[in-house]
Each structure stands twice: as structure tokens, then as C-alpha cells.
Design an enzyme around this catalytic site. Structure first.
Site, PDB file in Angstrom:
ATOM      1  N   CYS A 220       0.809  -1.220   0.000  1.00  0.00           N
ATOM      2  CA  CYS A 220       0.000   0.000   0.000  1.00  0.00           C
ATOM      3  C   CYS A 220       0.844   1.272   0.000  1.00  0.00           C
ATOM      4  CB  CYS A 220      -0.984  -0.007   1.171  1.00  0.00           C
ATOM      5  SG  CYS A 220      -0.272   0.197   2.814  1.00  0.00           S
TER       6      CYS A 220
ATOM      7  N   HIS B  71      -2.550   1.153   7.084  1.00  0.00           N
ATOM      8  CA  HIS B  71      -2.939   1.055   5.670  1.00  0.00           C
ATOM      9  C   HIS B  71      -3.321   2.457   5.206  1.00  0.00           C
ATOM     10  CE1 HIS B  71      -4.201  -1.008   2.013  1.00  0.00           C
ATOM     11  NE2 HIS B  71      -5.271  -0.226   1.995  1.00  0.00           N
TER      12      HIS B  71
ATOM     13  N   HIS C  93      -6.166   2.324  -3.655  1.00  0.00           N
ATOM     14  CA  HIS C  93      -5.143   1.770  -2.769  1.00  0.00           C
ATOM     15  C   HIS C  93      -4.725   0.386  -3.249  1.00  0.00           C
ATOM     16  CE1 HIS C  93      -8.068  -0.961  -0.476  1.00  0.00           C
ATOM     17  NE2 HIS C  93      -8.811  -0.316  -1.353  1.00  0.00           N
TER      18      HIS C  93
END
Length: 241
Positions: free
Chosen positions: A153, A201, A213
């Protein structure tokens, strides 16, 4: 979501009554923006409920959609999302609105090609980052990955920013610490989630509660902050880089 309710705080300088040669961009507000929103709604590019005289994320998205559909600008354009003379003329606006207030540090402009358009550089760079990020949709997830052959990510975010001349830290925690907290994310800002302890994240905010993402089970994909219960429950905030 209440987290994303557009702030009605007024900031910046008051400019003279706009004409068709005055450009409008993120942060502007007033009757001229309301005229723009109504014209976009009449053309089918804006919801009639989003006619409030505030140039926020929904108006930005509507302007961008209109510009793309009518060949006025594109995500690669320097003034994508800025409603200048070309956009206003195409919408049939006569520039007869009243005074407006622009965001702090903004400057008035006489044409889309001026380098002094309020917020132009930020909008343009954010559009470039988003365009790069969207082009990577479908790239696989790879732990530690930093290239289109595989991203994690933070590697995905770092790559999208670097391709547009912006450097950001490598890890999610470092990005969280380096960014400036914002209560209402704008396109190009980062949104963060606590999937483990602390910020763990992150993705790039696209507008309309959507973000892109690199998910561990999906690869690079677009998700929604309000309709996806997992992301809405783990969301912890946004940062401007």
C-alpha cells in the site's frame, strides 16, 4: 459521513464581481460558484442538491467530468478542475454572479492559461497523481513492492507521487507523521486506516468518499469509505502531503 461534511468556514480575500474571464477553483465560494453549480446541474454533471455556492470536492468532480466529456481539459491538463473562460463559455455562463471569496493565498485570473489561477498548481498536481494511480488499477499486491509489477500500500502511494515529482516517506506510519492533518480530505490527500495497531494502511483520496489503494487481497483497486463497512470502521483520518 459527517467526517466529510464540507466546512463552511470563510477564509481568504474578497474579489471583485466575477466575469466570464474569472476562473473558479477549489475553495472559491459565492454567487458565481452557485451559478457554476446550477449550470453544471442543468447540463447533467452536478446534483441539484449540490448548489450551495461552495467550490468543494463534489463541484471539482463535476467540473472535471464536464471538461473531460466536452474536450476542454483532461487529467493530464494543467487546469483540469479549474472553471475558467473555456469551461464557463461552454456552459453558457454570462459571468453575472456577485462577489465571491477565495481560499487564503489565492489570486484572481483572467484566463485558464494564467499561472495565477487560485489553487491551480495543487489541483493540477493532485490530478496528475490521481491519473497515475488510476492507470495502475489491477496491479498485483506484493509485500514490499514498489513498482507496477507489484505494490504494497505504501509502495503504491510513493510510486504515484514520485511519478509526479513529489517525494513521500516509504512507510504508512511515516506518511501519517509527515502529513498535515485535514478534517475534509481533498482529491490527492491520503486517507489512513488502523487495520492493525496504529496507522497501518493508506490510500489516495479521489473524491466522493472514494479512494484508490493497494489492498492485500485485491491489488490496486478503488474502494468507498462510506459504503464499505470495513474501511469506514477502520478509518482514522486524512493527511495532506
Amino acid at each position: 459521513m459527517k467526517k466529510f461534511a464540507l466546512s463552511l468556514a470563510v477564509a481568504g480575500a474578497i474579489f471583485a464581481a466575477p466575469t466570464v474571464t474569472d476562473a473558479m477553483s477549489m475553495g472559491d465560494r459565492g454567487d458565481d460558484v452557485r451559478d457554476l453549480q446550477e449550470s453544471l446541474a442543468d447540463a447533467g454533471y452536478n446534483s441539484s442538491s449540490n448548489v450551495d455556492g461552495v467550490f468543494g470536492p463534489l463541484t471539482l468532480s463535476a467540473v472535471q467530468d464536464y471538461q473531460s466529456s466536452n474536450g476542454i481539459s483532461s487529467p493530464a491538463g494543467n487546469f483540469y478542475g479549474t472553471a475558467g473562460p473555456a469551461t464557463q463559455s461552454s456552459l453558457g455562463m454570462d459571468g453575472s454572479g456577485s462577489t465571491s471569496t477565495a481560499s487564503s493565498g489565492s489570486s484572481s485570473s483572467s484566463s485558464d492559461s494564467s499561472s495565477q489561477v487560485a489553487g491551480t498548481s495543487d489541483v493540477s498536481n493532485s490530478s496528475g497523481i490521481i491519473s497515475t494511480a488510476r492507470s495502475l488499477t489491477g496491479s498485483p499486491y506484493v509485500w514490499g513492492g514498489t513498482s507496477p509489477s507489484g505494490f504494497d500500500c505504501s509502495g503504491f502511494i510513493q510510486y504515484a507521487f514520485q511519478q509526479n515529482g513529489e517525494n513521500v516517506p516509504r512507510t504508512v506510519a511515516e506518511m501519517w507523521n509527515a502529513g498535515t492533518a485535514v478534517s475534509n480530505p481533498q482529491p490527492g490527500d491520503l486517507v489512513f486506516f488502523e487495520t492493525r495497531t496504529g496507522p497501518s494502511h493508506a490510500g489516495i483520496y479521489l473524491g466522493n468518499n472514494e479512494f484508490i489503494h493497494a489492498g492485500s487481497s485485491t491489488g490496486v483497486t478503488i474502494s468507498n469509505l462510506s459504503t464499505n463497512p470495513y474501511w469506514s470502521s477502520t478509518y482514522i483520518g486524512a493527511r495532506s502531503m
